[in-house]
Write a protein that holds these residues in place. Structure first.
Motif, mmCIF file in Angstrom:
data_model
loop_
_atom_site.group_PDB
_atom_site.id
_atom_site.type_symbol
_atom_site.label_atom_id
_atom_site.label_comp_id
_atom_site.label_asym_id
_atom_site.label_seq_id
_atom_site.Cartn_x
_atom_site.Cartn_y
_atom_site.Cartn_z
ATOM 1 N N VAL A 280 -13.851 -18.626 -7.582
ATOM 2 C CA VAL A 280 -13.695 -19.300 -6.301
ATOM 3 C C VAL A 280 -12.220 -19.636 -6.149
ATOM 4 O O VAL A 280 -11.663 -20.351 -6.988
ATOM 5 C CB VAL A 280 -14.558 -20.583 -6.230
ATOM 6 N N PRO A 281 -11.572 -19.122 -5.093
ATOM 7 C CA PRO A 281 -10.149 -19.408 -4.916
ATOM 8 C C PRO A 281 -9.921 -20.880 -4.607
ATOM 9 O O PRO A 281 -10.772 -21.526 -3.994
ATOM 10 C CB PRO A 281 -9.747 -18.521 -3.740
ATOM 11 N N GLY A 282 -8.770 -21.403 -5.068
ATOM 12 C CA GLY A 282 -8.421 -22.800 -4.780
ATOM 13 C C GLY A 282 -8.219 -23.003 -3.301
ATOM 14 O O GLY A 282 -7.822 -22.104 -2.575
ATOM 15 N N ARG A 283 -8.518 -24.188 -2.838
ATOM 16 C CA ARG A 283 -8.383 -24.472 -1.413
ATOM 17 C C ARG A 283 -7.113 -25.238 -1.096
ATOM 18 O O ARG A 283 -6.773 -25.407 0.040
ATOM 19 C CB ARG A 283 -9.597 -25.240 -0.921
ATOM 20 N N GLU A 284 -6.441 -25.742 -2.124
ATOM 21 C CA GLU A 284 -5.221 -26.496 -1.887
ATOM 22 C C GLU A 284 -4.073 -25.862 -2.639
ATOM 23 O O GLU A 284 -4.221 -25.433 -3.765
ATOM 24 C CB GLU A 284 -5.392 -27.947 -2.341
ATOM 25 N N LYS A 285 -2.912 -25.835 -2.010
ATOM 26 C CA LYS A 285 -1.727 -25.252 -2.615
ATOM 27 C C LYS A 285 -1.085 -26.276 -3.536
ATOM 28 O O LYS A 285 -0.902 -27.431 -3.173
ATOM 29 C CB LYS A 285 -0.753 -24.851 -1.507
ATOM 30 N N GLY B 148 -17.134 -24.893 -8.533
ATOM 31 C CA GLY B 148 -15.970 -25.175 -9.361
ATOM 32 C C GLY B 148 -15.006 -24.015 -9.267
ATOM 33 O O GLY B 148 -14.817 -23.433 -8.194
ATOM 34 N N ASP B 149 -14.432 -23.640 -10.409
ATOM 35 C CA ASP B 149 -13.545 -22.477 -10.448
ATOM 36 C C ASP B 149 -14.329 -21.183 -10.318
ATOM 37 O O ASP B 149 -13.777 -20.147 -9.966
ATOM 38 C CB ASP B 149 -12.762 -22.446 -11.765
ATOM 39 N N SER B 150 -15.643 -21.234 -10.631
ATOM 40 C CA SER B 150 -16.495 -20.056 -10.483
ATOM 41 C C SER B 150 -17.880 -20.502 -10.047
ATOM 42 O O SER B 150 -18.236 -21.662 -10.140
ATOM 43 C CB SER B 150 -16.569 -19.267 -11.795
ATOM 44 N N SER C 13 -9.972 -12.963 -4.823
ATOM 45 C CA SER C 13 -10.139 -13.561 -6.150
ATOM 46 C C SER C 13 -11.115 -12.792 -7.026
ATOM 47 O O SER C 13 -11.262 -13.101 -8.202
ATOM 48 C CB SER C 13 -10.640 -15.006 -6.009
ATOM 49 N N ASN C 14 -11.806 -11.824 -6.443
ATOM 50 C CA ASN C 14 -12.812 -11.044 -7.171
ATOM 51 C C ASN C 14 -12.613 -9.560 -6.899
ATOM 52 O O ASN C 14 -13.418 -8.929 -6.207
ATOM 53 C CB ASN C 14 -14.221 -11.493 -6.747
#
Length: 176
Positions: A59-64, A13-15, A41-42
Motif C-alpha cells: 500500500v503506497p504511503g499517503r503522506e510525503k 498498513g504497509d501491505s 507500488s505493485n
C-alpha cells in the motif's frame, strides 16, 4: 467512535492481503489511495482487473515525508487518431511531457473520468518522456465516441484524450 481516516489506517498498513470479493479499486478506496498508485507500488500486477486471492499487496504511503523526492508531474499532452491499415483500423496514441522511462497504462472508456476506463495495455515512455503506441480499437467501442487515457502510476497523474469517434464501415467506404 473512529473517524473514517482512522478506520482506513486500522485496516491498511504497509501491505494488505487480498480477500474474497476484493478488487484493486476497492482496496485502493479502503486504503485511501488510487488504483494507479497501487499499481505503481505493485509492479508484479500485470492486469489490474485480476488480483489473486490471498496476494499480499504493498500500500503506497499517503503522506510525503521530508526524505522523499518531489513527485514528477505529467503536464503532457495526448493525441489519439485513427490509422487505416491492411488489417483494419488501428488507434494511434501519442503523448509527450510524461516522466522519462516510466511504466504507464493505456486505458479506454466512454466516460470523461479516467477512473471509469478499462486498461488496454501497459507501455513505457522513452528517454524523453514520449509515448507512441498503436493498438486495436476495443470491440465494445463500436462506432460510438471513446476516450483514451494514459495513467502514470509513479505520479498518480492521468492524461485524457478528447472523444474519438470510430468511423463506421459505410462512412469509410467499406460496404459489402
Amino acid at each position: 467512535m473512529l473517524n473514517p481516516a482512522a478506520a482506513q489506517d486500522a485496516r491498511c498498513g504497509d501491505s494488505v492481503t487480498v480477500s474474497r470479493g476484493d478488487t484493486l479499486s476497492k482496496i485502493a478506496r479502503r486504503c485511501g489511495t488510487s488504483v494507479e498508485a497501487m499499481l505503481g507500488s505493485n509492479p508484479h500486477i500485470r492486469n489490474p482487473n485480476i488480483v489473486p486471492l490471498g496476494a499480499a499487496l504493498n500500500v503506497p504511503g499517503r503522506e510525503k515525508t521530508a526524505d522523499q523526492e518531489e513527485p514528477v508531474r505529467a503536464d503532457g499532452a495526448i493525441e489519439v487518431s485513427i490509422v487505416e491499415t491492411e488489417t483494419g483500423n488501428r488507434v494511434l496514441i501519442t503523448a509527450s511531457g510524461l516522466p522519462p522511462r516510466t511504466r504507464v497504462w493505456i486505458k479506454s472508456g466512454r466516460s470523461q473520468s479516467a477512473d471509469q476506463h478499462l486498461v488496454l495495455r501497459g507501455a513505457r515512455t522513452d528517454g524523453e518522456g514520449r509515448l507512441r503506441a498503436r493498438l486495436r480499437s476495443p470491440q465494445w467501442s463500436g462506432t460510438k465516441s471513446v476516450r483514451y487515457s494514459i495513467a502514470v502510476p509513479q505520479t498518480g497523474a492521468t492524461l485524457v484524450s478528447t472523444p474519438l469517434k470510430r468511423p463506421s464501415a459505410r462512412a469509410a467506404g467499406k460496404t459489402r
